[in-house]
Design a protein around this motif. Structure first.
Motif, PDB file in Angstrom:
ATOM      1  N   VAL A   1      -5.837   1.707  -3.088  1.00 32.84           N
ATOM      2  CA  VAL A   1      -4.144   1.560  -3.527  1.00 32.84           C
ATOM      3  C   VAL A   1      -3.297   0.841  -3.096  1.00 32.84           C
ATOM      4  O   VAL A   1      -2.598   0.453  -3.655  1.00 32.84           O
ATOM      5  CB  VAL A   1      -3.965   3.389  -1.990  1.00 32.84           C
ATOM      6  CG1 VAL A   1      -2.150   2.798  -2.169  1.00 32.84           C
ATOM      7  CG2 VAL A   1      -4.434   4.333  -2.355  1.00 32.84           C
ATOM      8  N   SER A   2      -4.093  -0.071  -1.956  1.00 35.62           N
ATOM      9  CA  SER A   2      -3.003  -1.749  -1.409  1.00 35.62           C
ATOM     10  C   SER A   2      -3.429  -2.216  -2.987  1.00 35.62           C
ATOM     11  O   SER A   2      -2.628  -2.966  -2.230  1.00 35.62           O
ATOM     12  CB  SER A   2      -3.337  -1.950  -0.317  1.00 35.62           C
ATOM     13  OG  SER A   2      -5.082  -2.184  -1.083  1.00 35.62           O
ATOM     14  N   HIS A   3      -3.907  -2.229  -4.000  1.00 36.44           N
ATOM     15  CA  HIS A   3      -4.070  -3.039  -5.225  1.00 36.44           C
ATOM     16  C   HIS A   3      -4.038  -2.680  -6.099  1.00 36.44           C
ATOM     17  O   HIS A   3      -3.785  -2.705  -7.473  1.00 36.44           O
ATOM     18  CB  HIS A   3      -5.170  -3.801  -5.270  1.00 36.44           C
ATOM     19  CG  HIS A   3      -5.947  -4.661  -5.888  1.00 36.44           C
ATOM     20  ND1 HIS A   3      -4.949  -6.232  -5.946  1.00 36.44           N
ATOM     21  CD2 HIS A   3      -6.698  -5.147  -7.046  1.00 36.44           C
ATOM     22  CE1 HIS A   3      -5.571  -6.456  -6.870  1.00 36.44           C
ATOM     23  NE2 HIS A   3      -6.278  -6.346  -7.114  1.00 36.44           N
ATOM     24  N   ALA A   4      -2.981  -1.274  -5.957  1.00 33.28           N
ATOM     25  CA  ALA A   4      -3.218  -0.299  -6.980  1.00 33.28           C
ATOM     26  C   ALA A   4      -1.814  -1.392  -8.149  1.00 33.28           C
ATOM     27  O   ALA A   4      -1.634  -1.312  -9.511  1.00 33.28           O
ATOM     28  CB  ALA A   4      -2.734   1.252  -6.629  1.00 33.28           C
ATOM     29  N   LEU A   5      -0.269  -1.786  -7.218  1.00 30.47           N
ATOM     30  CA  LEU A   5       0.814  -2.448  -8.024  1.00 30.47           C
ATOM     31  C   LEU A   5       0.395  -3.896  -8.093  1.00 30.47           C
ATOM     32  O   LEU A   5       1.200  -4.530  -8.301  1.00 30.47           O
ATOM     33  CB  LEU A   5       1.958  -2.277  -7.090  1.00 30.47           C
ATOM     34  CG  LEU A   5       2.156  -0.737  -6.689  1.00 30.47           C
ATOM     35  CD1 LEU A   5       3.307  -1.035  -5.730  1.00 30.47           C
ATOM     36  CD2 LEU A   5       2.403  -0.091  -7.698  1.00 30.47           C
ATOM     37  N   ASP A   6      -1.064  -4.182  -7.492  1.00 32.07           N
ATOM     38  CA  ASP A   6      -0.874  -5.911  -7.645  1.00 32.07           C
ATOM     39  C   ASP A   6      -0.451  -6.758  -7.994  1.00 32.07           C
ATOM     40  O   ASP A   6       0.132  -7.811  -7.916  1.00 32.07           O
ATOM     41  CB  ASP A   6      -1.920  -5.706  -9.716  1.00 32.07           C
ATOM     42  CG  ASP A   6      -2.739  -6.907  -9.541  1.00 32.07           C
ATOM     43  OD1 ASP A   6      -3.055  -7.910  -9.027  1.00 32.07           O
ATOM     44  OD2 ASP A   6      -2.855  -6.736 -11.216  1.00 32.07           O
TER      45      ASP A   6
ATOM     46  N   GLY B   1       1.028  -0.897   0.068  1.00 29.87           N
ATOM     47  CA  GLY B   1       0.151   0.287   0.078  1.00 29.87           C
ATOM     48  C   GLY B   1       1.335   1.082   0.206  1.00 29.87           C
ATOM     49  O   GLY B   1       0.342   2.102  -0.559  1.00 29.87           O
ATOM     50  N   ARG B   2       1.902   1.487   0.499  1.00 27.90           N
ATOM     51  CA  ARG B   2       2.545   2.568   1.043  1.00 27.90           C
ATOM     52  C   ARG B   2       3.872   2.503  -0.609  1.00 27.90           C
ATOM     53  O   ARG B   2       3.501   3.490  -1.005  1.00 27.90           O
ATOM     54  CB  ARG B   2       3.812   2.424   1.840  1.00 27.90           C
ATOM     55  CG  ARG B   2       3.050   2.560   3.449  1.00 27.90           C
ATOM     56  CD  ARG B   2       4.058   2.401   4.331  1.00 27.90           C
ATOM     57  NE  ARG B   2       5.269   2.434   4.386  1.00 27.90           N
ATOM     58  CZ  ARG B   2       5.493   3.369   5.905  1.00 27.90           C
ATOM     59  NH1 ARG B   2       5.801   3.047   6.824  1.00 27.90           N
ATOM     60  NH2 ARG B   2       7.465   3.889   5.683  1.00 27.90           N
ATOM     61  N   ALA B   3       3.443   1.834  -1.143  1.00 23.43           N
ATOM     62  CA  ALA B   3       4.627   1.499  -2.747  1.00 23.43           C
ATOM     63  C   ALA B   3       3.551   1.712  -3.351  1.00 23.43           C
ATOM     64  O   ALA B   3       4.522   2.806  -4.237  1.00 23.43           O
ATOM     65  CB  ALA B   3       5.147  -0.041  -2.467  1.00 23.43           C
ATOM     66  N   GLY B   4       2.694   2.164  -4.138  1.00 23.97           N
ATOM     67  CA  GLY B   4       1.688   2.691  -3.591  1.00 23.97           C
ATOM     68  C   GLY B   4       1.020   3.308  -4.073  1.00 23.97           C
ATOM     69  O   GLY B   4      -0.021   4.072  -5.327  1.00 23.97           O
ATOM     70  N   ALA B   5       1.264   4.284  -3.075  1.00 28.79           N
ATOM     71  CA  ALA B   5       0.590   5.648  -2.514  1.00 28.79           C
ATOM     72  C   ALA B   5       0.816   6.351  -3.784  1.00 28.79           C
ATOM     73  O   ALA B   5      -0.519   7.609  -3.937  1.00 28.79           O
ATOM     74  CB  ALA B   5       0.830   5.403  -1.652  1.00 28.79           C
ATOM     75  N   ASN B   6       1.264   6.563  -4.480  1.00 27.97           N
ATOM     76  CA  ASN B   6       1.678   7.850  -5.755  1.00 27.97           C
ATOM     77  C   ASN B   6       1.202   6.929  -6.834  1.00 27.97           C
ATOM     78  O   ASN B   6       1.221   8.430  -7.639  1.00 27.97           O
ATOM     79  CB  ASN B   6       3.219   7.916  -5.464  1.00 27.97           C
ATOM     80  CG  ASN B   6       3.170   8.865  -3.515  1.00 27.97           C
ATOM     81  OD1 ASN B   6       2.340  10.039  -3.853  1.00 27.97           O
ATOM     82  ND2 ASN B   6       4.691   8.751  -3.772  1.00 27.97           N
TER      83      ASN B   6
END
Length: 430
Positions: free
Chosen positions: A82-87, A37-42
């Motif tokens: 957000v936490s699924h943004a990067l899959d 989630g933190r990695a995909g926050a932006n």
């Protein structure tokens, strides 16, 4: 009241017999969820949804990935998307769903707002994730194949149960929240490849919070709307498989959740793990042959992708990346520049991919012919049980790469030693 809903409700409110493995795997999934989630926050989808929710204003009740705080439903929506943004979050292959991104945003938002201890959060999350899997099995593979996204549909029931357990629901209220969620849950596979896919996860989390809060206020709903004649199962291609209840409260299906250790399509992971077994390195490679389940041929077999996103869906590219020393665990490794690397192109041309219907969806076979004429083979199945120490090492190493070792260690220590949910929630912003 029909048996399935009644059984789920009784399980959701009653005392549970957790195993040590179930508790540790749940804690690892929370760490993994926060890291991705933190990695995909932006990511663009993250910024769009977060900005919309923050502009709505309202009571500041729960922290958000990327900073800020919002009312419970908005926080669950943001943090799920957000936490699924990067899959890059966990997957359960029993029903092909992503449990953590649907259930944890709801459970953490309610836990933070109600100032619960971490033990309560983890227990409610485990129950919610288990129920999402059981509902997914009850709906059956046909529900997924016809186009419904199990993360969004079965996930919403898990989110509602987790929230309801934290709010102290009795059996009748838990039945009501399951019934009300049946009319609220939605999500289509048609959104795959777009911002709509992570949005589906946010929808599930937000729906679970919303229905739980309504029932808490006395909202009346048809408690049989999950499995009645015009219920969710009947109208959404569910098979109503009674075996979905087998072993409930004796066996935790969530224990076999699969964590992603490569920042690409999960269909590629078995091949990457097989390549790890062979320790594939470019200088010795004459050719590589990959065999996979036919399902993945149309999902993640792009032959010559030109973009970083395309690389995440290409057997030939990710195996070439791994052999050339690129870290496939880092989202930043998948770039347009990598696809244009002459070394990647050269090695990629020596890799072939074939469908093999004797393999399951979680298996891949890799055959390596070395330049010295030696042939080596390896097969990997993502369902092969991983020892808890190995799983912990790999999840913590992944988290350290995404958010830094110090932060990853601090979050893990908090999860294992206890504390309050609000302190964990403060870690979302980074």
């Amino acid at each position: 009241m029909t048996d399935f809903t009644a059984s789920l409700a009784a399980f959701a409110v009653g005392p549970i017999s957790t195993t040590s493995q179930a508790r540790i795997v749940t804690s690892l999934s929370v760490l993994d969820w926060i890291a991705v989630g933190r990695a995909g926050a932006n990511e663009p989808v993250s910024s769009i949804i977060r900005e919309m929710v923050l502009e709505d204003g309202g009571n500041v009740q729960a922290h958000l990935f990327g900073g800020g705080a919002a009312p419970l439903r908005g926080a669950a929506l943001v943090n799920g998307a957000v936490s699924h943004a990067l899959d890059y979050d966990d997957t359960h292959f029993a029903h092909i769903g992503h449990p953590s991104v649907a259930i944890l945003p709801a459970a953490l938002a309610v836990s933070e707002w109600d100032d619960r201890i971490l033990v309560d959060l983890l227990e409610a999350a485990l129950v919610g994730m288990e129920i999402s899997i059981r509902v997914g099995l009850w709906l059956g593979r046909g529900h997924y194949q016809v186009g419904f996204h199990q993360t969004a549909t079965s996930g919403a029931f898990g989110a509602a149960v987790a929230a309801g357990r934290l709010l102290g629901f009795d059996t009748n209220k838990m039945r009501s929240v399951l019934g009300l969620t049946a009319t609220r849950t939605a999500g289509l596979k048609a959104q795959f490849g777009t911002m709509g896919k992570p949005y589906n996860a946010g929808l599930a989390a937000a729906a679970g919070v919303e229905t739980a809060l309504l029932v808490q206020r006395g909202f009346q709903a048809n408690a049989d709307a999950l499995e009645g004649p015009f219920g969710f199962g009947a109208t959404h291609h569910g098979t109503s498989d009674p075996s979905a209840l087998d072993g409930l409260n004796d066996e935790w299906l969530f224990e076999s959740v699969s964590h992603k250790f490569h920042a690409c399509c999960h269909g590629l992971h078995a091949a990457l793990e097989a390549a790890r077994q062979l320790d594939v390195a470019e200088p010795e490679v004459a050719e590589i042959k990959i065999k996979t389940h036919p399902r993945w041929m149309s999902v993640c077999n792009q032959l010559t992708p030109e973009t970083g996103l395309g690389a995440k869906f290409s057997y030939r590219t990710v195996i070439a990346m791994q052999a050339l020393g690129y870290d496939t665990a880092l989202p930043g490794s998948y770039t347009d520049k990598v696809c244009a690397d002459p070394r990647i192109k050269s090695l990629r041309d020596r890799i072939t991919v074939e469908a093999d219907d004797s393999l399951s969806e979680t298996q891949a076979q890799l055959a390596l012919l070395r330049r010295d004429g030696i042939r080596r083979e390896a097969t990997h199945d993502l369902l092969t049980p991983m020892s808890l120490p190995d799983r912990e090492d790999r999840v913590r190493a992944k988290a350290a790469k995404l958010i830094g070792a110090e932060e990853a260690d601090a979050i893990w220590s908090m999860l294992r030693t206890g504390g309050r949910a609000r302190d964990l929630a403060s870690k979302l912003a980074g």
